[in-house]
Design a protein around this motif. Structure first.
Motif, PDB file in Angstrom:
ATOM      1  N   ASP A  56      27.321  52.175  28.471  1.00 50.49           N
ATOM      2  CA  ASP A  56      28.165  53.094  27.578  1.00 50.49           C
ATOM      3  C   ASP A  56      29.221  53.881  28.246  1.00 50.49           C
ATOM      4  O   ASP A  56      29.994  54.469  27.682  1.00 50.49           O
ATOM      5  N   ASN A  57      29.038  54.017  29.566  1.00 52.74           N
ATOM      6  CA  ASN A  57      30.009  54.759  30.177  1.00 52.74           C
ATOM      7  C   ASN A  57      30.774  54.034  31.268  1.00 52.74           C
ATOM      8  O   ASN A  57      31.410  54.510  31.924  1.00 52.74           O
ATOM      9  N   GLN A  58      30.957  52.680  31.119  1.00 55.64           N
ATOM     10  CA  GLN A  58      31.668  51.830  31.760  1.00 55.64           C
ATOM     11  C   GLN A  58      32.217  50.492  31.013  1.00 55.64           C
ATOM     12  O   GLN A  58      31.276  49.800  30.740  1.00 55.64           O
ATOM     13  N   ILE A  59      33.426  50.076  31.439  1.00 60.08           N
ATOM     14  CA  ILE A  59      33.670  48.566  31.126  1.00 60.08           C
ATOM     15  C   ILE A  59      33.312  47.795  32.161  1.00 60.08           C
ATOM     16  O   ILE A  59      33.311  48.140  33.226  1.00 60.08           O
ATOM     17  N   GLY A  60      33.215  46.518  31.957  1.00 62.49           N
ATOM     18  CA  GLY A  60      33.134  45.659  33.289  1.00 62.49           C
ATOM     19  C   GLY A  60      34.338  44.830  33.740  1.00 62.49           C
ATOM     20  O   GLY A  60      35.081  44.545  32.779  1.00 62.49           O
ATOM     21  N   LYS A  61      34.661  44.719  34.825  1.00 57.99           N
ATOM     22  CA  LYS A  61      35.950  44.062  35.021  1.00 57.99           C
ATOM     23  C   LYS A  61      35.464  42.862  35.919  1.00 57.99           C
ATOM     24  O   LYS A  61      35.069  42.921  37.091  1.00 57.99           O
ATOM     25  N   PRO A  62      35.439  41.410  35.357  1.00 62.90           N
ATOM     26  CA  PRO A  62      35.092  40.498  36.147  1.00 62.90           C
ATOM     27  C   PRO A  62      36.178  40.285  37.527  1.00 62.90           C
ATOM     28  O   PRO A  62      35.710  39.723  38.375  1.00 62.90           O
ATOM     29  N   THR A  63      37.498  40.673  37.328  1.00 60.05           N
ATOM     30  CA  THR A  63      38.323  40.559  38.397  1.00 60.05           C
ATOM     31  C   THR A  63      39.205  41.888  38.728  1.00 60.05           C
ATOM     32  O   THR A  63      40.065  41.964  38.341  1.00 60.05           O
ATOM     33  N   PRO A  64      38.366  42.702  39.241  1.00 61.57           N
ATOM     34  CA  PRO A  64      38.938  44.198  39.354  1.00 61.57           C
ATOM     35  C   PRO A  64      40.192  44.190  40.250  1.00 61.57           C
ATOM     36  O   PRO A  64      40.947  45.210  39.915  1.00 61.57           O
ATOM     37  N   GLU A  65      40.573  42.846  40.874  1.00 60.94           N
ATOM     38  CA  GLU A  65      41.807  43.114  41.769  1.00 60.94           C
ATOM     39  C   GLU A  65      42.878  42.613  40.955  1.00 60.94           C
ATOM     40  O   GLU A  65      43.784  42.657  41.515  1.00 60.94           O
ATOM     41  N   GLY A  66      42.531  42.361  39.612  1.00 63.34           N
ATOM     42  CA  GLY A  66      43.774  41.875  38.658  1.00 63.34           C
ATOM     43  C   GLY A  66      44.104  40.389  38.993  1.00 63.34           C
ATOM     44  O   GLY A  66      43.146  39.552  39.394  1.00 63.34           O
ATOM     45  N   ILE A  67      45.527  40.000  38.585  1.00 64.96           N
ATOM     46  CA  ILE A  67      45.522  38.644  38.682  1.00 64.96           C
ATOM     47  C   ILE A  67      45.761  38.387  40.184  1.00 64.96           C
ATOM     48  O   ILE A  67      46.546  39.114  40.935  1.00 64.96           O
ATOM     49  N   HIS A  68      45.258  37.406  40.717  1.00 64.35           N
ATOM     50  CA  HIS A  68      44.940  37.102  41.922  1.00 64.35           C
ATOM     51  C   HIS A  68      44.912  35.796  42.614  1.00 64.35           C
ATOM     52  O   HIS A  68      44.592  34.770  41.458  1.00 64.35           O
ATOM     53  N   ARG A  69      45.011  35.516  43.786  1.00 65.94           N
ATOM     54  CA  ARG A  69      44.428  34.173  44.408  1.00 65.94           C
ATOM     55  C   ARG A  69      43.506  34.649  45.361  1.00 65.94           C
ATOM     56  O   ARG A  69      43.274  35.913  45.920  1.00 65.94           O
ATOM     57  N   ASP A  70      42.346  33.663  45.575  1.00 62.45           N
ATOM     58  CA  ASP A  70      41.274  33.981  46.346  1.00 62.45           C
ATOM     59  C   ASP A  70      41.367  33.810  47.764  1.00 62.45           C
ATOM     60  O   ASP A  70      40.890  34.169  48.684  1.00 62.45           O
ATOM     61  N   GLY A  71      42.673  33.210  48.161  1.00 66.13           N
ATOM     62  CA  GLY A  71      42.928  32.917  49.593  1.00 66.13           C
ATOM     63  C   GLY A  71      42.476  31.778  50.393  1.00 66.13           C
ATOM     64  O   GLY A  71      42.041  31.917  51.347  1.00 66.13           O
TER      65      GLY A  71
END
Ligand SMILES: [Fe+2]
Length: 260
Positions: A169-184
């Motif tokens: 109720d007080n947070q959304i969930g971010k599967p990739t909080p770093e945004g559009i990315h590569r894993d390196g």
């Protein structure tokens, strides 16, 4: 010191069914042409089973193990919406053998992870029962086989992540909080495990200039995406709750392969 996860060699070519050989051929063609492939769950599960000695795999306990992850304490945004476990492995292209390495911190450079990079992050290991399960062996051997065919020279450093993203109720969930990315790394496998009460969580694949190439929402257990991390960026949109009475949950297994 390293510990053998498995004590059998790669399945020999003649052990794979003709149908599986054809699917493997299709995956390799897609990887060479488009740098990614998105597989339906029945296709990927059947393929995983081909790499397992004991065909009686315990899918339920594999899925249930996502109920026993630990909150990620390193989130640069202060969020408590991600839970995880982690294991480091390696594989040898000449011996065709995968090994579990001594447990170690996870590290990404800031270049690849602007939110949480340049910090050694300590996570609980993936439980022995799961890392040694037939199904995990099947996934690791399938990955090893595909990536070694794409890139035959040099052994692999492998990292395996169980992720759970939650929205309350007080947070959304971010599967990739770093945004559009590569894993390196060189290659990434994302094996979808489960989602309940979720809105959102759309996956997207981008070219090197971050032009969107494809987007889709993974919903089915064993739906799989394989991508070439050197050629593509990826990201997943936030999740929120569909029904307000309970939290939203999204579970996924991510495996990365990098040349040593
Ligand atoms: Fe990623």
């Amino acid at each position: 010191m390293s510990i053998d996860v498995v004590n059998y060699n790669m399945p020999r070519q003649e052990y794979l069914s003709e149908a599986s050989e054809n699917i493997k051929k299709f995956i390799l063609e897609q990887m060479r042409d488009k740098h990614f492939v998105h597989l339906k769950p029945d296709i990927s599960l059947n393929l995983i089973k081909e790499y397992v000695e004991n065909k009686q795999i315990d899918i339920n306990s594999f899925i249930r193990s996502w109920d026993d992850l630990e909150i990620d304490q390193y989130m640069g945004d202060g969020g408590k919406y991600r839970k995880r476990r982690y294991a480091t492995l390696s594989s040898c292209v000449t011996l065709g053998k995968v090994k579990l390495e001594e447990h170690q911190p996870h590290f990404q450079k800031k270049h690849y992870n602007g939110l949480n990079g340049d910090i050694a992050r300590h996570y609980k290991p993936i439980k022995n029962k799961i890392i040694n399960s037939e199904i995990m062996k099947g996934i690791l051997y399938l990955s090893h086989d595909l990536f070694t065919k794409l890139s035959p020279i040099g052994n692999w450093h492998i990292e395996t992540h169980q992720f759970r993203i939650e929205a309350t109720d007080n947070q959304i969930g971010k599967p990739t909080p770093e945004g559009i990315h590569r894993d390196g790394v060189d290659y990434v496998i994302m094996l979808f495990v489960n989602r309940t009460n979720c809105i959102g969580g759309e996956s997207a694949i981008y070219d090197k200039d971050k032009n969107k190439l494809s987007s889709f929402t993974m919903k089915d257990t064993f739906e799989m995406v394989i991508l070439n991390d050197k050629e593509l960026f990826h990201g997943v949109s936030s999740i929120s709750r569909e029904y307000k009475e309970k939290k939203a949950v999204r579970d996924i297994l991510v495996i990365t392969f990098r040349k040593k």
